[in-house]
Scaffold this motif. Structure first.
Motif, mmCIF file in Angstrom:
data_model
loop_
_atom_site.group_PDB
_atom_site.id
_atom_site.type_symbol
_atom_site.label_atom_id
_atom_site.label_comp_id
_atom_site.label_asym_id
_atom_site.label_seq_id
_atom_site.Cartn_x
_atom_site.Cartn_y
_atom_site.Cartn_z
ATOM 1 N N VAL A 137 0.844 -1.203 0.000
ATOM 2 C CA VAL A 137 0.000 0.000 0.000
ATOM 3 C C VAL A 137 0.878 1.252 0.000
ATOM 4 O O VAL A 137 0.608 2.229 -0.718
ATOM 5 C CB VAL A 137 -0.961 -0.003 1.203
ATOM 6 N N GLY A 138 1.946 1.233 0.780
ATOM 7 C CA GLY A 138 2.872 2.359 0.758
ATOM 8 C C GLY A 138 3.474 2.581 -0.615
ATOM 9 O O GLY A 138 3.655 3.722 -1.060
ATOM 10 N N ALA A 139 3.788 1.474 -1.312
ATOM 11 C CA ALA A 139 4.337 1.596 -2.666
ATOM 12 C C ALA A 139 3.304 2.192 -3.619
ATOM 13 O O ALA A 139 3.646 3.019 -4.483
ATOM 14 C CB ALA A 139 4.791 0.231 -3.164
ATOM 15 N N LEU A 140 2.036 1.793 -3.480
ATOM 16 C CA LEU A 140 0.987 2.363 -4.337
ATOM 17 C C LEU A 140 0.839 3.859 -4.074
ATOM 18 O O LEU A 140 0.621 4.642 -5.015
ATOM 19 C CB LEU A 140 -0.342 1.647 -4.096
ATOM 20 N N ASN A 141 0.950 4.246 -2.821
ATOM 21 C CA ASN A 141 0.874 5.675 -2.506
ATOM 22 C C ASN A 141 2.044 6.437 -3.131
ATOM 23 O O ASN A 141 1.878 7.557 -3.625
ATOM 24 C CB ASN A 141 0.878 5.873 -0.991
ATOM 25 N N THR A 142 3.230 5.820 -3.104
ATOM 26 C CA THR A 142 4.382 6.437 -3.763
ATOM 27 C C THR A 142 4.111 6.611 -5.254
ATOM 28 O O THR A 142 4.389 7.671 -5.833
ATOM 29 C CB THR A 142 5.641 5.576 -3.553
ATOM 30 N N GLY A 143 3.578 5.576 -5.883
ATOM 31 C CA GLY A 143 3.250 5.664 -7.304
ATOM 32 C C GLY A 143 2.232 6.737 -7.598
ATOM 33 O O GLY A 143 2.326 7.454 -8.606
ATOM 34 N N GLU A 144 1.244 6.876 -6.727
ATOM 35 C CA GLU A 144 0.232 7.926 -6.904
ATOM 36 C C GLU A 144 0.887 9.306 -6.894
ATOM 37 O O GLU A 144 0.594 10.154 -7.759
ATOM 38 C CB GLU A 144 -0.809 7.819 -5.795
ATOM 39 N N ARG A 145 1.777 9.529 -5.935
ATOM 40 C CA ARG A 145 2.450 10.836 -5.879
ATOM 41 C C ARG A 145 3.275 11.079 -7.132
ATOM 42 O O ARG A 145 3.296 12.198 -7.677
ATOM 43 C CB ARG A 145 3.352 10.903 -4.641
ATOM 44 N N LYS A 146 3.938 10.065 -7.630
ATOM 45 C CA LYS A 146 4.771 10.228 -8.821
ATOM 46 C C LYS A 146 3.918 10.493 -10.064
ATOM 47 O O LYS A 146 4.305 11.267 -10.952
ATOM 48 C CB LYS A 146 5.642 8.989 -9.023
ATOM 49 N N ILE A 147 2.776 9.833 -10.159
ATOM 50 C CA ILE A 147 1.882 10.090 -11.302
ATOM 51 C C ILE A 147 1.388 11.532 -11.264
ATOM 52 O O ILE A 147 1.378 12.237 -12.295
ATOM 53 C CB ILE A 147 0.708 9.095 -11.287
ATOM 54 N N LEU A 148 0.961 11.990 -10.092
ATOM 55 C CA LEU A 148 0.473 13.366 -9.997
ATOM 56 C C LEU A 148 1.585 14.366 -10.310
ATOM 57 O O LEU A 148 1.327 15.424 -10.906
ATOM 58 C CB LEU A 148 -0.098 13.617 -8.599
ATOM 59 N N ALA A 149 2.815 14.029 -9.952
ATOM 60 C CA ALA A 149 3.941 14.901 -10.309
ATOM 61 C C ALA A 149 4.129 14.935 -11.820
ATOM 62 O O ALA A 149 4.440 16.002 -12.398
ATOM 63 C CB ALA A 149 5.215 14.420 -9.613
ATOM 64 N N MET A 150 3.950 13.795 -12.492
ATOM 65 C CA MET A 150 4.047 13.778 -13.958
ATOM 66 C C MET A 150 2.932 14.594 -14.582
ATOM 67 O O MET A 150 3.141 15.280 -15.598
ATOM 68 C CB MET A 150 4.012 12.334 -14.466
ATOM 69 N N VAL A 151 1.738 14.525 -14.014
ATOM 70 C CA VAL A 151 0.624 15.320 -14.541
ATOM 71 C C VAL A 151 0.943 16.807 -14.425
ATOM 72 O O VAL A 151 0.680 17.594 -15.355
ATOM 73 C CB VAL A 151 -0.684 14.966 -13.797
ATOM 74 N N GLU A 152 1.509 17.197 -13.292
ATOM 75 C CA GLU A 152 1.872 18.603 -13.128
ATOM 76 C C GLU A 152 2.961 19.015 -14.111
ATOM 77 O O GLU A 152 2.973 20.142 -14.613
ATOM 78 C CB GLU A 152 2.343 18.852 -11.692
ATOM 79 N N LYS A 153 3.863 18.118 -14.422
ATOM 80 C CA LYS A 153 4.977 18.443 -15.328
ATOM 81 C C LYS A 153 4.531 18.481 -16.792
ATOM 82 O O LYS A 153 4.881 19.402 -17.530
ATOM 83 C CB LYS A 153 6.101 17.419 -15.157
ATOM 84 N N PHE A 154 3.774 17.453 -17.203
ATOM 85 C CA PHE A 154 3.425 17.327 -18.622
ATOM 86 C C PHE A 154 2.031 17.860 -18.956
ATOM 87 O O PHE A 154 1.734 18.113 -20.130
ATOM 88 C CB PHE A 154 3.492 15.852 -19.050
ATOM 89 N N GLY A 155 1.185 17.985 -17.951
ATOM 90 C CA GLY A 155 -0.204 18.331 -18.198
ATOM 91 C C GLY A 155 -1.060 17.081 -18.249
ATOM 92 O O GLY A 155 -0.599 16.000 -18.629
ATOM 93 N N LYS A 156 -2.326 17.250 -17.893
ATOM 94 C CA LYS A 156 -3.223 16.095 -17.809
ATOM 95 C C LYS A 156 -3.375 15.402 -19.150
ATOM 96 O O LYS A 156 -3.238 14.168 -19.258
ATOM 97 C CB LYS A 156 -4.587 16.544 -17.278
ATOM 98 N N GLN A 157 -3.686 16.138 -20.181
ATOM 99 C CA GLN A 157 -3.929 15.513 -21.482
ATOM 100 C C GLN A 157 -2.664 14.871 -22.036
ATOM 101 O O GLN A 157 -2.707 13.780 -22.622
ATOM 102 C CB GLN A 157 -4.481 16.539 -22.473
ATOM 103 N N ALA A 158 -1.533 15.508 -21.837
ATOM 104 C CA ALA A 158 -0.284 14.922 -22.315
ATOM 105 C C ALA A 158 0.025 13.632 -21.558
ATOM 106 O O ALA A 158 0.506 12.650 -22.143
ATOM 107 C CB ALA A 158 0.860 15.921 -22.154
#
Length: 662
Positions: free
Chosen positions: A185-206
């Protein structure tokens, strides 16, 4: 939005995110089997449930093509902070045996799910009939431990304590299970944070576009590789040593057809679902990841820049008839599906080795034996259950080098646990751990050596499970003139008067002072052994890989007083003929197939396909019992006639079979 260069940048971000997940899990897990052996996965999953990002250096390598779609759809009303899970092999065919507990978490952005994080851990024990839950002798899924269909484990960030209580009541070491699950579960939470960081970097649609483009790119890479192969159809057969306690071989057959940039893998002709736990629950999915693991290895071998994700599965279509060992129906046991999957990979390798023989290695050992010990720690008086170490065999000889010693190819992700750690956690004493001399198949490029391990127990009634025991009869095959590898073995109390060879048995009870010794198979050799440079053979002898006797017998290299006798070696090699066979299987398989010819198996397959599923394994076993002194098509026909006479209760379709057989 993305071109080839910045798509690679995005791919690097997804890989980094997945590797952060893997590090989180590895460093917080409780069981040695997760934190040391690394039998776990983590992944990034798109909105449809398809894997688009995995780590490259940590965890198991079987699941880059795993699809969570069916599991996701079995739960409604996901909310932020939710985590769902399952370990039921038959609910959605994501988990494939009960110890593999899969979790997935929705990632929300602007109020909608944009992706998922997911993964699995192999729990040391899920209850059931034997410690560690797995044994070939089990006959139905209900004996293999408690099962959870897809359901929410965490609701808006809060664990469901009722579910945890059910699990802790039914498993042997609940602290390990719950600790590993919370680490995931901790690893999934880490992945969630990393995905949201990618969304902030590239944009949602990208981000959404990039996740899909990575799948398209992997698909294109797979199709490019298929186009380099000749069109054609190739067949290959391999066997697991034993299909059950009845100890008849389990046959897997593949007909591989390549046309342009697509391939069909037809497993028709493989055994019916078995009355043991060697069945592989694929649900008939034509792109189920368990059926395609061998394909991933081939694609990555041919192009190490291949992206690993679900897109790789798109050019391939698998045919696994319902009621077969590769597509069983409930309640067939499936706990030992990893043994069958090892043989399945050998079958896939063998088929592709005919299509592109110049590019691929000989057979790896194909028996990654996982050893678990349940004993009493005399120091504390507490019961202990833990994975000891994987006993993994050698890799097959490569087109350009020897096979890897002790860490063979398709099982190399199972990491060695240092002896010091194991002896600290489990009250046993290692007396041997190393490489087995003369176990690699001879070849221009030698097969990798087997691993051998022995340990002593101190408490009475110490229960051992050694799952995936195989290759004690059918050897890993050699390729292009190379020889088949050495066999596996398991021995109780070697060198003592109460010495006993255990063969492929996967459970045993040891008493104080008993020593269990386990050896894997080696890897097959590749190319003519007579063409191996004499100095390489001498080096193998000096390193303890090859004995002086085998150097002369298999390589034609005569070694006297630690040096190559050049004249005698030249004379001996000139007197021998070069092997011409594409594959070398060893005397054991050649003797077996003199009785069980292709025609015999074709008839057996036709007979079993006409029967209801619950009659098939029974009928196979009864035919095998009556094959003594018989062989070939005629032998099977006669044996089946005897079976029909003995069991008049057999369904009336037997009359149609009689006409077909004649």
């Amino acid at each position: 939005m993305f071109d080839r260069s910045n798509l690679q940048v995005f791919a690097n971000h997804t890989r980094a995110a997945a590797e952060n997940m893997a590090y989180t899990l590895q460093r917080t897990a409780h069981s040695a089997f997760v934190k040391e052996t690394e039998d776990f996965t983590v992944m990034l999953i798109n909105r449809k449930g398809e894997t688009f990002g995995v780590p490259m250096g940590l965890g198991a390598t079987w699941y880059p093509g795993l699809t969570y779609t069916r599991a996701i759809e079995m739960i409604r009303d996901y909310k932020p902070g939710d985590v769902a899970f399952t370990n039921d092999p038959y609910s959605c065919f994501v988990a494939t045996h009960a110890p593999d507990t899969h979790l997935w978490k929705p990632v929300f952005y602007d109020g909608e799910i944009i992706a998922w994080t997911g993964g699995h851990i192999h729990n040391t024990d899920m209850g059931g009939a034997v410690p560690a839950s797995l044994s070939r002798a089990l006959t139905e899924i209900h004996q293999e431990g408690i099962r959870f269909p897809p359901m929410k484990l965490v609701n808006e960030g809060v664990f469901d304590e009722d579910i945890l209580k059910i699990m802790t009541t039914n498993v042997r070491k609940p602290d390990l299970n719950i600790g590993d699950i919370k680490a995931l579960v901790g690893a999934l939470n880490t992945g969630e944070r990393k995905i949201l960081a990618m969304v902030e970097k590239f944009g949602k649609q990208a981000f959404l576009e990039g996740a899909d483009l990575l799948l398209d790119h992997a698909e294109a890479q797979a199709r490019d590789l298929l186009r380099t192969m000749p069109d054609g159809t190739w067949e290959f057969v391999d066997y697991a040593d034993e299909d059950s306690v009845e100890a008849n071989p389990c046959r897997l057959k593949l007909t591989l057809t390549i046309r342009g940039d697509e391939a069909i893998l037809d497993f028709t002709g493989s055994d019916p679902q078995l009355g043991s736990s060697l069945n592989v629950p694929s649900g008939g999915d034509p792109r189920h990841t368990m059926l395609l693991v061998g394909v991933y290895y081939i694609l990555y071998t041919l192009n190490p820049k291949t992206l690993l994700n679900t897109g790789l599965t798109r050019p391939f279509t698998c045919i696994a008839p319902q009621g077969s060992v590769l597509n069983p129906v409930s309640p067939a046991a499936v706990g030992m599906r990893s043994l069958t999957c090892a043989r399945l990979r050998s079958v896939i390798f063998g088929a592709f080795c005919q299509a592109v023989p110049e590019l691929l290695p000989a057979a790896p050992a194909g028996n990654n034996c996982i050893v678990n010990v349940m004993t009493t720690d005399e120091r504390t008086g507490r019961s202990v259950i833990a994975a000891v170490n994987p006993v993994v065999g050698g890799g097959g000889g490569m087109p350009h080098r020897d096979g890897t010693n002790g860490s063979g190819a398709d099982a190399a992700y199972l990491k060695n646990t240092p002896i010091e750690i194991t002896e600290t956690e489990v009250p046993i004493e290692f007396v041997k751990y190393g490489l087995a001399r003369d176990s690699g198949g001879a070849g221009r490029w030698r097969g990798g050596l087997a691993t051998e391990m022995a340990f002593r127990v101190f408490a009475p009634g110490s229960r051992i499970t050694a799952r995936n025991r195989d290759r004690s009869f059918f050897r890993p095959w050699g390729l292009l003139g190379g020889k088949a590898a050495g066999l596996s073995d398991m021995v109780l109390n070697p060198g003592r008067e109460d010495y006993h060879r255990l063969g492929n048995i996967d459970t045993a009870v040891l008493q104080p002072g008993d020593v269990l010794e386990i050896r894997s198979a080696g890897g097959g050799g590749r190319g003519n052994p007579l063409e191996r440079e004499a100095w390489r053979v001498l080096q193998d002898v000096e390193r303890g890989y090859v004995s002086v006797e085998v150097a002369e017998r298999d390589y034609g290299v005569v070694i006297r007083n630690g040096k190559v006798d050049e004249a005698e070696t030249s004379r001996l090699r000139a007197s021998r003929t070069s092997p011409a066979a594409h594959f070398h299987y060893g005397d054991e398989r050649e003797g077996y197939e003199a009785q069980w010819t292709p025609a015999a198996y074709n008839l057996l397959t036709d007979i079993l396909a006409c029967l209801p599923i619950h009659w098939r394994f029974f009928t196979k076993t009864e035919i095998f019992r009556r094959m003594k002194g018989r062989a070939g098509h005629e032998g099977v026909a006669a044996a089946f006639a005897d079976v029909r006479a003995r069991f008049p209760e057999m369904p009336e379709v037997r009359l149609q079979i009689k006409e077909a057989a004649e």
